[in-house]
Motif scaffolding. Structure first.
Motif, short mmCIF file in Angstrom:
data_model
loop_
_atom_site.label_atom_id
_atom_site.label_comp_id
_atom_site.label_asym_id
_atom_site.label_seq_id
_atom_site.Cartn_x
_atom_site.Cartn_y
_atom_site.Cartn_z
N GLN A 221 65.57 4.96 13.97
CA GLN A 221 64.92 6.22 13.99
C GLN A 221 65.88 6.86 13.66
N PRO B 213 60.91 7.81 23.10
CA PRO B 213 62.17 6.92 22.04
C PRO B 213 62.53 6.16 21.29
N GLU C 44 68.64 10.41 17.38
CA GLU C 44 67.87 9.95 18.23
C GLU C 44 67.99 8.96 19.43
N GLY D 47 62.80 15.84 18.55
CA GLY D 47 63.55 14.84 19.61
C GLY D 47 65.30 15.14 18.24
N GLY D 48 65.25 15.32 16.42
CA GLY D 48 66.47 15.10 16.29
C GLY D 48 67.31 15.68 16.56
N SER E 20 59.24 5.02 14.83
CA SER E 20 58.85 6.26 15.81
C SER E 20 57.48 7.17 15.49
#
Length: 268
Positions: free
Chosen positions: A194, A179, A198, A36-37, A146
């Protein structure tokens, strides 16, 4: 969303020309697994690559680590096809040691800082120092982090560094797959931690800011060619594209700092 620059398009078309000269084969399908980053910038950049090269990029999203069904290690373990892996740098390094990623294909793409979010309209705590973060965490009724690199740091290092690990056991929760910003937006956590990149795409939250320098943990996201790749050359072209200086504005706008340049990729 900022428009793609003319210089950026020129760079992409340069890649396209190189691919056409290198091979007369039909357009490739490049299969990517990405955490996701880097996803927000990636989603904006990849369509331009597809239009310019004629290649089709097929993407599977999931965390760099963990045991959820969509986690990259789990996807690879069950034999899902992959040409390019884009994930937390140290996790990619583990895959290189295991022979799952070609060692000299690795490119470090971006640095990504950890941020803090609250629900839209909620009071924003002071996060200017380690002591301020400690007070905010102790005052919060619920905290989310996360199940990937930032969360591992928050839960195994930062809480201990602040001396509040015991106090966090019951109210700080690891969020798998979803997320963290969505959990905060729904009101299920007062504070969410996070990577900024994200948090930014999530509606319904306010980003308070980054962790202060004395607590910050920068995550490096890297790309590499999977050992099982069927399209390694097209995969390298995609990595070179993402590492180009022309892609930097999109990456910066998503909350990250570019590392690589196209020249470093070409040198490999």
């Amino acid at each position: 969303m900022k428009p793609i620059s003319t210089g950026f398009r020129a760079f992409v078309f340069g890649i396209a020309a190189a691919l056409m000269l290198a091979s007369a084969a039909s357009a490739a399908e490049v299969r990517v697994m990405i955490s996701g980053g880097l996803a927000a910038a990636y989603k904006e950049l990849v369509p331009e690559f597809e239009r310019a090269t004629g290649n089709k990029v097929i993407t599977a999203y999931g965390p760099s680590m963990g045991t959820t069904a969509n986690a990259i290690p789990v996807r690879l373990e069950r034999g899902e096809p992959a040409d390019v892996l884009i994930m937390v740098g140290y996790a990619l390094g583990d895959f290189i040691k295991q022979g799952k990623v070609i060692a000299d294909s690795r490119v470090d793409l971006v640095k990504s800082p950890i941020g803090i979010a609250v629900k839209s309209g909620a009071p924003k705590p002071d996060i200017s120092s380690a002591d301020a973060i400690k007070r905010a965490l102790l005052a919060a009724k619920s905290i989310a982090y996360s199940d990937s690199a930032s969360g591992v740091y928050i839960s195994t290092e930062m809480f201990q560094k602040l001396g509040i690990a015991d106090e966090m056991k019951d109210k700080a929760k690891k969020i798998p797959a979803t997320p963290v910003g969505e959990i905060v937006a729904h009101g299920d956590a007062e504070l969410g931690f996070q990577q900024i990149s994200e948090l930014k795409p999530v509606a319904g939250i306010d980003i308070v800011g980054q962790l202060p320098p004395e607590l910050q943990k920068i995550t490096v996201f890297s790309a590499g060619i999977a050992s099982v790749s069927k399209e390694p050359e097209a995969g390298k072209a995609l990595i070179k594209f993402l590492a180009s200086p022309a892609a930097a504005p999109v990456i910066i706008n998503s909350g990250m700092e570019p590392i690589a340049t196209a020249s470093t990729v070409g040198a490999k």
